[in-house]
Every structure is written in structure tokens, then in C-alpha cells.
Design a protein around this motif. Structure first.
Motif, PDB file in Angstrom:
ATOM      1  N   SER A   7      30.266 -15.216  12.689  1.00 47.26           N
ATOM      2  CA  SER A   7      30.418 -13.984  13.895  1.00 47.26           C
ATOM      3  C   SER A   7      29.687 -14.457  15.084  1.00 47.26           C
ATOM      4  N   GLY A   8      29.958 -13.993  16.126  1.00 47.10           N
ATOM      5  CA  GLY A   8      28.879 -14.162  17.483  1.00 47.10           C
ATOM      6  C   GLY A   8      29.927 -14.905  18.515  1.00 47.10           C
ATOM      7  N   GLY A   9      30.879 -15.348  18.307  1.00 44.79           N
ATOM      8  CA  GLY A   9      31.567 -15.983  19.219  1.00 44.79           C
ATOM      9  C   GLY A   9      32.121 -15.228  20.370  1.00 44.79           C
ATOM     10  N   GLY A  10      32.502 -15.731  21.206  1.00 41.31           N
ATOM     11  CA  GLY A  10      33.309 -14.962  22.528  1.00 41.31           C
ATOM     12  C   GLY A  10      33.485 -15.580  23.878  1.00 41.31           C
ATOM     13  N   LEU A  78      23.384 -20.487  15.080  1.00 40.69           N
ATOM     14  CA  LEU A  78      23.332 -21.359  15.969  1.00 40.69           C
ATOM     15  C   LEU A  78      23.344 -20.789  17.546  1.00 40.69           C
ATOM     16  N   GLN A  79      22.235 -21.243  17.930  1.00 41.16           N
ATOM     17  CA  GLN A  79      21.949 -20.634  19.308  1.00 41.16           C
ATOM     18  C   GLN A  79      22.402 -21.594  20.384  1.00 41.16           C
ATOM     19  N   MET A  80      23.017 -21.089  21.079  1.00 38.55           N
ATOM     20  CA  MET A  80      23.888 -21.976  22.064  1.00 38.55           C
ATOM     21  C   MET A  80      23.494 -21.637  23.460  1.00 38.55           C
ATOM     22  N   ASN A  81      22.719 -22.474  24.289  1.00 34.24           N
ATOM     23  CA  ASN A  81      22.491 -22.085  25.514  1.00 34.24           C
ATOM     24  C   ASN A  81      23.067 -23.386  26.608  1.00 34.24           C
ATOM     25  N   SER A  82      22.930 -22.889  27.949  1.00 40.05           N
ATOM     26  CA  SER A  82      23.253 -23.770  28.903  1.00 40.05           C
ATOM     27  C   SER A  82      24.913 -24.329  28.467  1.00 40.05           C
ATOM     28  N   LEU A  83      25.669 -23.343  28.114  1.00 40.90           N
ATOM     29  CA  LEU A  83      27.075 -23.663  27.699  1.00 40.90           C
ATOM     30  C   LEU A  83      27.656 -24.252  28.747  1.00 40.90           C
ATOM     31  N   LYS A  84      28.756 -25.137  28.474  1.00 42.48           N
ATOM     32  CA  LYS A  84      29.551 -25.881  29.555  1.00 42.48           C
ATOM     33  C   LYS A  84      31.005 -25.489  28.897  1.00 42.48           C
ATOM     34  N   PRO A  85      31.864 -25.629  29.836  1.00 44.33           N
ATOM     35  CA  PRO A  85      33.416 -25.508  29.590  1.00 44.33           C
ATOM     36  C   PRO A  85      33.774 -26.378  28.465  1.00 44.33           C
ATOM     37  N   VAL A 117      34.693 -19.718  20.329  1.00 43.58           N
ATOM     38  CA  VAL A 117      33.831 -19.910  21.839  1.00 43.58           C
ATOM     39  C   VAL A 117      34.674 -20.339  22.917  1.00 43.58           C
ATOM     40  N   THR A 118      34.580 -19.417  23.967  1.00 43.30           N
ATOM     41  CA  THR A 118      35.228 -19.862  25.351  1.00 43.30           C
ATOM     42  C   THR A 118      34.294 -19.875  26.312  1.00 43.30           C
ATOM     43  N   VAL A 119      34.238 -21.079  27.298  1.00 44.51           N
ATOM     44  CA  VAL A 119      33.138 -21.084  28.267  1.00 44.51           C
ATOM     45  C   VAL A 119      34.131 -21.419  29.678  1.00 44.51           C
ATOM     46  N   SER A 120      34.033 -20.426  30.368  1.00 44.12           N
ATOM     47  CA  SER A 120      34.634 -20.686  31.921  1.00 44.12           C
ATOM     48  C   SER A 120      33.674 -21.168  32.801  1.00 44.12           C
TER      49      SER A 120
END
Length: 121
Positions: A7-10, A78-85, A117-120
Motif C-alpha cells: 500500500s502507499g502508492g499514488g 520503502l520511504q521514497m524521497n526526491s522522487l523523479k519521473p 507510483v506515478t511521478v509527474s
């Protein structure tokens, strides 16, 4: 029956953060290697991070992602920071009986269903 449920995607903008969780049921995974993989459309599934007692990361996420586990809760994060496309993918939790930081999907015995997980930009 063993289950791993992520869980936690978005969807987030570049530079944002997300925290993925994976809850295991059906057996305890204390002492097992837990891993996070991702798969983008048209690409092979790749390891992002894994840990048994020590963390290991793909070069592409070092310094930005952090894997952790709470064996009392049978949960890995899984902590994800500074996400990139380019981090956009379906993310999967997996468990392995192997040690030594297994990197290949074939080394893992149990899998979750994945979370997107989608990063725009």
C-alpha cells in the motif's frame, strides 16, 4: 496461505515523497530477506532495495530511498524521497529465503500484487 500486501502508492510531483508499506501474513518473515522491486511498462522488473539485516540499494535510488522493516508487525517499508519521473513504475514487495542481498526476481519466493507510483514533472 502466505500473502504480501503493498500500500502507499499514488501520484506525486517530482521532488515529492511517498512511503510504501508491505504487510505479510501467513508466516513470519523475520530473518528472511525482504525486497522492493519495480517494473515500468516495457521494462524488466528490477530490484530497488533489499534487506535482511543490512540494506542494499540500486544505484539509481541511493540517497533518496530507504528500506526498513518492523518484524514485530511483519511489515517492510520503502520511504521514497526526491522522487523523479523515472521512478514511475509498479512497485512490488517480495520475500526471499536467500541471504547475501539477492538482486534477481528469481531469487524471491513470495510476491505482493504491486502498487503503482506515478511521478509527474
Amino acid at each position: 496461505q502466505v500473502q504480501l500486501v503493498e500500500s502507499g502508492g499514488g501520484s506525486v510531483q517530482a521532488g515529492g515523497s511517498l512511503r510504501l508499506s508491505c504487510v505479510a501474513s501467513g508466516r513470519t518473515f523475520s530473518g528472511y530477506t525482504m525486497g522492493w522491486f519495480r517494473q515500468a511498462p516495457g521494462k524488466e522488473r528490477e530490484v530497488v532495495a533489499c534487506m535482511r539485516y543490512v540494506e542494499s540499494y540500486a544505484d539509481s535510488v541511493k540517497g533518496r530511498f530507504a528500506i526498513s522493516r518492523d518484524d514485530a508487525k511483519n511489515t517492510v517499508y520503502l520511504q521514497m524521497n526526491s522522487l523523479k519521473p523515472e521512478d514511475t513504475a509498479a512497485y512490488y514487495c517480495a520475500a526471499s529465503r536467500r541471504i547475501g542481498g539477492p538482486q534477481s526476481p528469481v531469487d524471491y519466493d513470495w510476491w505482493g500484487q504491486g502498487t503503482q507510483v506515478t511521478v509527474s514533472s
